[in-house]
Every structure is written in C-alpha cells, then in structure tokens.
Design a protein around this motif. Sequence first.
Motif, short mmCIF file in Angstrom:
data_model
loop_
_atom_site.label_atom_id
_atom_site.label_comp_id
_atom_site.label_asym_id
_atom_site.label_seq_id
_atom_site.Cartn_x
_atom_site.Cartn_y
_atom_site.Cartn_z
N TYR A 28 -1.12 4.07 4.41
CA TYR A 28 -2.16 4.06 3.87
C TYR A 28 -2.90 5.52 4.15
N TYR B 159 -10.26 -2.12 -3.46
CA TYR B 159 -8.35 -2.08 -2.97
C TYR B 159 -8.44 -2.88 -4.37
N ARG C 74 -2.58 2.85 -5.98
CA ARG C 74 -3.43 3.91 -5.50
C ARG C 74 -4.87 3.82 -5.01
N ALA D 263 -6.64 4.48 1.16
CA ALA D 263 -5.81 4.23 -0.69
C ALA D 263 -4.56 4.10 0.24
N PRO D 264 -4.23 2.59 -0.22
CA PRO D 264 -2.60 2.83 -0.33
C PRO D 264 -1.97 4.31 -0.84
N ALA D 265 -0.44 4.68 -0.46
CA ALA D 265 -0.04 5.93 -0.18
C ALA D 265 1.06 5.88 -1.67
N ASP D 266 1.36 4.53 -2.00
CA ASP D 266 2.77 4.14 -2.67
C ASP D 266 2.07 4.16 -4.25
N TYR D 267 1.35 3.06 -4.25
CA TYR D 267 1.02 2.89 -5.73
C TYR D 267 0.19 1.95 -5.64
N ALA E 159 1.94 6.47 -9.31
CA ALA E 159 2.51 5.56 -8.18
C ALA E 159 3.23 7.48 -7.80
N ARG E 160 2.94 7.48 -6.06
CA ARG E 160 4.25 7.91 -5.49
C ARG E 160 4.75 7.91 -5.01
#
Length: 306
Positions: A301, A50, A265, A259-263, A142-143
């Motif tokens: 996440y 992270y 990640r 993991a984060p889903a946005d950026y 990023a997503r």
Amino acid sequence: MSTLILHNYPMSPFSEKTRAMLGVADLSWRSAPTREMPPRPVLAALAGGYRKVPLAQIGADIFCDTRIIAAEIAALSGRPLLDLAQCPQAARDFVREVDLQVFLACLMSSGSLALARRFWSSMPVADMARFLADRVAVGRHARVRGVEPLAAKARVRAHLADLETRLTQHDWLFGDQPCHADFSAYHSLWFLRDLAESPLLRGHDRVNAWMDRILAAGHGRPEAITPAQALEVAREALPRAVPAGMQDDPLYGREVSVAPADYAREATTGRLVGASAQRLILAREDAALGLLHVHFPREGYVLRAL
C-alpha cells in the motif's frame, strides 16, 4: 467484542480465502452480501475509496485486505499462524508471489463454459456487462503486468508441481498445521478447480486432497446480516483504542491517503492515528456513521501526506 462481519460475494476468490480461513478457525461470524462491482455504497461509507472485496468489520473498525482480516481472525481464534506476520519468512515470501502473480495466472487460465454459466446465473445480464467493463477498467489502470494465456497455464502448472512437492512431507504447505500460506494458495485454485472446472488440476492428487481438507472444514458458523444492519453496527460503536507504540510514524496525526500499489488503486483518505511495520490505521468521519478506524496492511500500500 463484536462479532466479525464479512462483506463478500459468493464467487469472489479473496472472499473464499477468508471464508475458508474462518472455517478452519471454526469461528462464528456475520455475512453481509455486497455487489460484484461498484457502486457499493455500504463499503464506500465504511472504507472510503477502497474498493476491493472482501471487507471486514468489527464494530466501527474496518479491515481492508485479506492480510489484515486474517490477523483479526488469528486473534479471535487463537491461531497465530493465520496471521501472515507470524508465519516463517519462507511462508511470507511464498504468499508475496502467489497472492498476486499466481492469482492472476489462475484467473487467466480459468476461461471455461462452466465458469461462464456460473457468472451468467449469478447476476442479471445488465450487471454482467457492467462487471466486465469494470474489470477491464481495473486492468487498464493496474501497475502489474498481464500474462498471456499460454504463459499463464505454464505458470499454473509450475505452481501445482511445487505444491505437490511441498505436500509430500506434511498435510499443509509449511508444516503440520495450516498457516496463512495455505489459504493464499487455495483461493486461486478453488476458482480454477471448483468454479471453472479446469482440467489443469487433474493428476495432482496431493493438491486435490489438500484442497478437499480445506473444503471439508467449511466456512465456520456464518449468520446472515443485511448491509443496513452492518451500517447500524458501525453507527452504534466506537473504534477500539489504537495499540501503544503505533504513534511514531512521521505522518502520525496528519491527513493522509492510503491506496493499493497494484490494482484497484482508489485511495482512502483520513487522519493517520496508527502505524506499525505491518499496519496503518486511518481515522475518518462519516456523516451518518460517525468516527471509523480503517485498517490497512503496510506492505503493498502507498501512504501519502495530503
């Protein structure tokens, strides 16, 4: 209970969100400085992969994401509305929008000489180049979709008009006392107004007065701590017991990644030792620190079995 340690840096908007919350909560806490970009060996030791800032720590429990950090501040201060999960649904929906889309629009609208001067004075030239390269790489993977500067400014203006309307009835966005939503809205505008000195907030008298109320509360009672001291705190502690009722997830007890889903990640891996509708807890062993419990929000996440 150990004092909360916040790993942060001065110009980090989400760090300011947390510092302002600590101020309104009037808490004592310990501030550990961290770099603006990786490598961050202390944070990597505490939280694995992270990479977002801030990171909070109480003993050997590590808290990732301001939503989880806010829940800890709410518990420490007896102010339940600082915990997003305890806010009304309208506030939770508002936060879902402003913590990402409005935040990105504010960043895209913040280019100014004042901001450039602050960044140049905050780090050496070589670090500035690394910082910019790091943020470009984060954006590339990023997503979330970026927004053009003109569209970003229009989004910010609409957001400010909405806040101005909300503040006609109360001093705070969702009533007579501050809740998590106030700080989610505040930190992006703090970056835009107080660091970038943007003219976009001119004429929004209620918004500026609301921001000034948050600023006036300060940052609580921080005490400086070195990163090495923060690691020693973790080394000498054991994680707190996982609350009852957090053992029902199908992946409980298994090796997983979160993991984060946005950026940004990058994933943290460990054994899932707790899961609820709001929180995931991973146990991970560090060779130097021993057993750590790393806490993440469930929302936003991605949890995967390994």
